[in-house]
Structure formats: structure tokens, C-alpha cells
Design a protein around this motif. Structure first.
Motif, PDB file in Angstrom:
ATOM      1  N   LYS A 121       0.708  -1.255  -0.213  1.00  0.00           N
ATOM      2  CA  LYS A 121       0.002   0.147  -0.034  1.00  0.00           C
ATOM      3  C   LYS A 121       0.948   1.087   0.024  1.00  0.00           C
ATOM      4  N   TYR A 122       1.938   1.208   0.776  1.00  0.00           N
ATOM      5  CA  TYR A 122       2.676   2.449   0.957  1.00  0.00           C
ATOM      6  C   TYR A 122       4.204   2.372   0.177  1.00  0.00           C
ATOM      7  N   GLN A 123       4.160   1.463  -0.441  1.00  0.00           N
ATOM      8  CA  GLN A 123       5.509   1.382  -1.622  1.00  0.00           C
ATOM      9  C   GLN A 123       6.580   1.431  -0.733  1.00  0.00           C
ATOM     10  N   SER A 124       6.685   0.983   0.340  1.00  0.00           N
ATOM     11  CA  SER A 124       8.026   1.072   1.426  1.00  0.00           C
ATOM     12  C   SER A 124       8.111   0.013   2.098  1.00  0.00           C
ATOM     13  N   ARG A 125       9.483  -0.419   2.665  1.00  0.00           N
ATOM     14  CA  ARG A 125       9.674  -1.298   3.413  1.00  0.00           C
ATOM     15  C   ARG A 125       8.777  -1.018   4.875  1.00  0.00           C
ATOM     16  N   ILE A 126       8.473  -1.808   5.452  1.00  0.00           N
ATOM     17  CA  ILE A 126       7.975  -1.632   6.973  1.00  0.00           C
ATOM     18  C   ILE A 126       8.760  -2.015   7.878  1.00  0.00           C
ATOM     19  N   SER A 127       9.393  -1.445   8.999  1.00  0.00           N
ATOM     20  CA  SER A 127       9.922  -1.882   9.848  1.00  0.00           C
ATOM     21  C   SER A 127       9.472  -2.836  11.065  1.00  0.00           C
ATOM     22  N   ASN A 128       9.861  -4.007  11.047  1.00  0.00           N
ATOM     23  CA  ASN A 128       9.174  -5.193  11.849  1.00  0.00           C
ATOM     24  C   ASN A 128       9.109  -4.514  13.337  1.00  0.00           C
ATOM     25  N   TYR A 129      10.343  -3.898  13.698  1.00  0.00           N
ATOM     26  CA  TYR A 129      10.431  -3.245  15.195  1.00  0.00           C
ATOM     27  C   TYR A 129       9.311  -2.317  15.297  1.00  0.00           C
ATOM     28  N   MET A 130       9.445  -1.347  14.317  1.00  0.00           N
ATOM     29  CA  MET A 130       8.572  -0.119  14.388  1.00  0.00           C
ATOM     30  C   MET A 130       6.938  -0.723  14.555  1.00  0.00           C
ATOM     31  N   LEU A 131       6.486  -1.465  13.487  1.00  0.00           N
ATOM     32  CA  LEU A 131       5.334  -1.995  13.745  1.00  0.00           C
ATOM     33  C   LEU A 131       4.860  -2.919  14.628  1.00  0.00           C
ATOM     34  N   ARG A 132       5.678  -3.659  15.204  1.00  0.00           N
ATOM     35  CA  ARG A 132       5.421  -4.373  16.433  1.00  0.00           C
ATOM     36  C   ARG A 132       5.385  -3.696  17.527  1.00  0.00           C
ATOM     37  N   ARG A 133       5.961  -2.511  17.797  1.00  0.00           N
ATOM     38  CA  ARG A 133       5.915  -1.600  18.883  1.00  0.00           C
ATOM     39  C   ARG A 133       4.661  -0.848  18.699  1.00  0.00           C
ATOM     40  N   SER A 134       4.233  -0.285  17.577  1.00  0.00           N
ATOM     41  CA  SER A 134       3.132   0.538  17.455  1.00  0.00           C
ATOM     42  C   SER A 134       1.764  -0.482  17.833  1.00  0.00           C
ATOM     43  N   LEU A 135       1.777  -1.727  17.303  1.00  0.00           N
ATOM     44  CA  LEU A 135       0.672  -2.520  17.525  1.00  0.00           C
ATOM     45  C   LEU A 135       0.601  -2.909  19.001  1.00  0.00           C
ATOM     46  N   ALA A 136       1.680  -3.067  20.057  1.00  0.00           N
ATOM     47  CA  ALA A 136       1.842  -3.375  21.191  1.00  0.00           C
ATOM     48  C   ALA A 136       0.939  -2.234  21.787  1.00  0.00           C
ATOM     49  N   VAL A 137       1.073  -0.965  21.371  1.00  0.00           N
ATOM     50  CA  VAL A 137       0.327   0.209  22.147  1.00  0.00           C
ATOM     51  C   VAL A 137      -1.145  -0.161  21.941  1.00  0.00           C
ATOM     52  N   VAL A 138      -1.656  -0.512  20.636  1.00  0.00           N
ATOM     53  CA  VAL A 138      -3.130  -0.746  20.646  1.00  0.00           C
ATOM     54  C   VAL A 138      -3.443  -1.843  21.374  1.00  0.00           C
ATOM     55  N   TYR A 139      -2.803  -2.983  21.401  1.00  0.00           N
ATOM     56  CA  TYR A 139      -3.295  -4.180  22.216  1.00  0.00           C
ATOM     57  C   TYR A 139      -3.335  -3.961  23.944  1.00  0.00           C
ATOM     58  N   ASP A 140      -2.305  -3.114  24.256  1.00  0.00           N
ATOM     59  CA  ASP A 140      -2.268  -2.717  25.662  1.00  0.00           C
ATOM     60  C   ASP A 140      -3.646  -1.818  25.996  1.00  0.00           C
ATOM     61  N   PHE A 141      -3.740  -1.131  24.886  1.00  0.00           N
ATOM     62  CA  PHE A 141      -5.006   0.036  25.123  1.00  0.00           C
ATOM     63  C   PHE A 141      -6.352  -1.018  25.318  1.00  0.00           C
ATOM     64  N   LEU A 142      -6.412  -1.792  24.293  1.00  0.00           N
ATOM     65  CA  LEU A 142      -7.522  -2.724  24.391  1.00  0.00           C
ATOM     66  C   LEU A 142      -7.861  -3.528  25.638  1.00  0.00           C
ATOM     67  N   GLU A 143      -6.660  -3.831  26.054  1.00  0.00           N
ATOM     68  CA  GLU A 143      -6.726  -4.637  27.538  1.00  0.00           C
ATOM     69  C   GLU A 143      -7.341  -3.861  28.541  1.00  0.00           C
ATOM     70  N   ASN A 144      -7.028  -2.620  28.223  1.00  0.00           N
ATOM     71  CA  ASN A 144      -7.679  -1.795  29.355  1.00  0.00           C
ATOM     72  C   ASN A 144      -9.041  -0.702  29.028  1.00  0.00           C
ATOM     73  N   HIS A 145      -9.247  -0.957  27.963  1.00  0.00           N
ATOM     74  CA  HIS A 145     -10.629  -0.073  27.347  1.00  0.00           C
ATOM     75  C   HIS A 145     -11.337  -1.025  26.506  1.00  0.00           C
ATOM     76  N   ASN A 146     -12.746  -1.217  26.542  1.00  0.00           N
ATOM     77  CA  ASN A 146     -13.572  -1.908  25.707  1.00  0.00           C
ATOM     78  C   ASN A 146     -13.661  -1.265  24.320  1.00  0.00           C
ATOM     79  N   ARG A 147     -14.015   0.109  24.486  1.00  0.00           N
ATOM     80  CA  ARG A 147     -14.380   0.908  23.233  1.00  0.00           C
ATOM     81  C   ARG A 147     -13.305   1.918  22.987  1.00  0.00           C
ATOM     82  N   ILE A 148     -12.791   1.864  21.822  1.00  0.00           N
ATOM     83  CA  ILE A 148     -11.795   3.145  21.483  1.00  0.00           C
ATOM     84  C   ILE A 148     -12.169   4.062  20.620  1.00  0.00           C
ATOM     85  N   PHE A 149     -11.963   5.279  20.765  1.00  0.00           N
ATOM     86  CA  PHE A 149     -11.983   6.242  19.821  1.00  0.00           C
ATOM     87  C   PHE A 149     -10.393   6.664  19.135  1.00  0.00           C
ATOM     88  N   ALA A 150     -10.182   6.635  18.123  1.00  0.00           N
ATOM     89  CA  ALA A 150      -8.830   6.948  17.647  1.00  0.00           C
ATOM     90  C   ALA A 150      -8.713   8.051  16.642  1.00  0.00           C
TER      91      ALA A 150
END
Length: 226
Positions: free
Chosen positions: A22-51
Motif C-alpha cells: 500500500k505504501y510502496q516502502s519497506r516496513i520496519s518489523n520493530y516499529m510495527l510491533r511496537r506500534s501494535l503493542a500500544v494498541v493491544y495494551d490500550f484494548l486490554e484496559n478499554h473496551n471501546r476505543i476512539f482513535a
């Protein structure tokens, strides 16, 4: 312990490849995993999210090709993004107090990426995650001084770079489809809307437009609590 909202390795790899296409670029595994970890963590603490997706830009400092003719005197150092987030949190604490709500203020989780294109300054892509039980809408960001989330974000960035909100609110850009709403159930079932949200988050992990030579961080996130 692995979050039940976490993607499997196969799902993660599929997301990474989809983002690279989609973005025509290499994606950093580390950056993507770190970003997704924030989402997972927030979902652990909140049922409904506004982003909210935001682009934060510095003002043009000088007349083009005339470095001795300044247009403004802004604070354009690498700490600007930290100051902006601190300012937003301060506003939310004040709003929480005014509203008389019980408990602790509902502060956002965040992911930011620092990018540089052909402009004089870098800019920031920012994703903010809010507890939808408290904050659910961005509000009108074209009307000055309204009390909504958009205005708070604009004021936070202007405060961070030391420029007047009324003159420089446009340095905060809310892109098309700037908001997303989802719940823990969407993450557990990997609903199409939630997957689209993750694909947009993956944009922050792309390599192109990142300045890897100046020694500054290109990705930052809120603390993971669980």
C-alpha cells in the motif's frame, strides 16, 4: 503474557506485506510491533476505543531562499512532540477537573512517527487512542476556541512550538478519514474496519521519508502498562 487481541505471526506478516504494498516502502518489523503493542495494551484496559490520526507540521521559518528574513520564531527542536503531548494531557486533566468526573483523567495512548520530505523541517504523524466512554468525537476543527478534542490538539501543538494558536492552528492537519472507532470485539474477530485501522497504523512504521542520519528518534509511543 500474550494479549488475546494480539495478531498471530501469520496475521502480522500479512499486515506487514499489505502495508509495504500500500505504501510502496519497506516496513520496519520493530516499529510495527511496537506500534501494535500500544494498541493491544490500550484494548486490554478499554473496551471501546476512539482513535484520531493527526499530522503536525512546523511553520515556515524563513522567506524561501532568504535565510536572513525570518517569518516566525518557533521552537522547532526534537522535543516539540513531547511538549505537545504534555500540553494535551494537561488540558485533559483540567477538563476532567471542570467536569467533576470521578476517578483519574482519561489520558490517551499515542504513537508518533517523525518524517522528513522536501520541506525545511520534519513533521510528525500521530495516532491518539482515547477511551470512547469519555471521549468519542473530534469536533469541528475549523471554528476557533471551541471546546473539543480537535481544538485541544491544535492548541497543544501551537503551545509546543511557541506560536499563537489563532495564527498557526492550521499547522495541525486532520487527514481524510481522520477518526476511527472500534471495540475489543473487533480486535478479537479482526473485523475489516479494525484491520483497516491497523493498516493505517502501519504507515508510521514505513522506512521511506524517515531521516535515519540525524540521530533523532523516528518513532515514539506511550508506555505499555500491562
Amino acid at each position: 503474557m500474550k494479549s488475546p487481541c494480539e495478531l498471530s505471526e501469520k496475521e502480522f506478516e500479512s499486515l506487514r506485506l499489505a502495508a509495504e504494498d500500500k505504501y510502496q516502502s519497506r516496513i520496519s518489523n520493530y516499529m510495527l510491533r511496537r506500534s501494535l503493542a500500544v494498541v493491544y495494551d490500550f484494548l486490554e484496559n478499554h473496551n471501546r476505543i476512539f482513535a484520531v490520526f493527526v499530522i503536525l507540521r512546523f511553520a515556515q521559518s524563513h522567506v524561501p531562499d532568504e535565510p536572513d528574513l525570518p517569518l516566525c520564531f518557533q521552537k522547532d527542536d526534537e522535543k516539540a512532540i513531547t511538549r505537545a503531548l504534555d500540553s494535551l494531557k494537561s488540558q485533559l486533566r483540567a477538563e476532567h477537573k471542570r467536569s467533576g468526573r470521578a476517578g483519574e483523567p482519561a489520558l490517551p495512548a499515542y504513537i508518533w512517527a517523525r518524517e522528513r520530505d522536501t520541506s525545511e523541517h520534519p513533521h510528525y504523524h500521530l495516532v491518539l487512542l482515547f477511551d470512547r466512554e469519555v471521549y468519542a468525537y473530534l469536533g469541528n476543527y475549523t471554528k476557533r476556541d471551541t471546546d473539543n478534542m480537535a481544538t485541544r490538539i491544535q492548541k497543544a501543538w501551537c503551545s509546543a512550538i511557541g506560536l499563537d494558536y489563532h495564527d498557526y492552528a492550521s499547522r495541525v492537519h486532520f487527514p481524510k478519514n481522520h477518526t476511527a472507532w472500534f471495540a475489543r470485539h473487533d480486535a478479537l474477530t479482526l473485523s475489516p474496519d479494525y484491520y483497516d485501522f491497523l493498516l493505517r497504523v502501519a504507515y508510521l512504521a514505513k522506512y521511506n521519508t524517515k531521516d535515519l542520519s540525524d540521530g533523532y528518534r523516528n518513532l515514539g509511543t506511550s508506555q505499555i502498562t500491562s
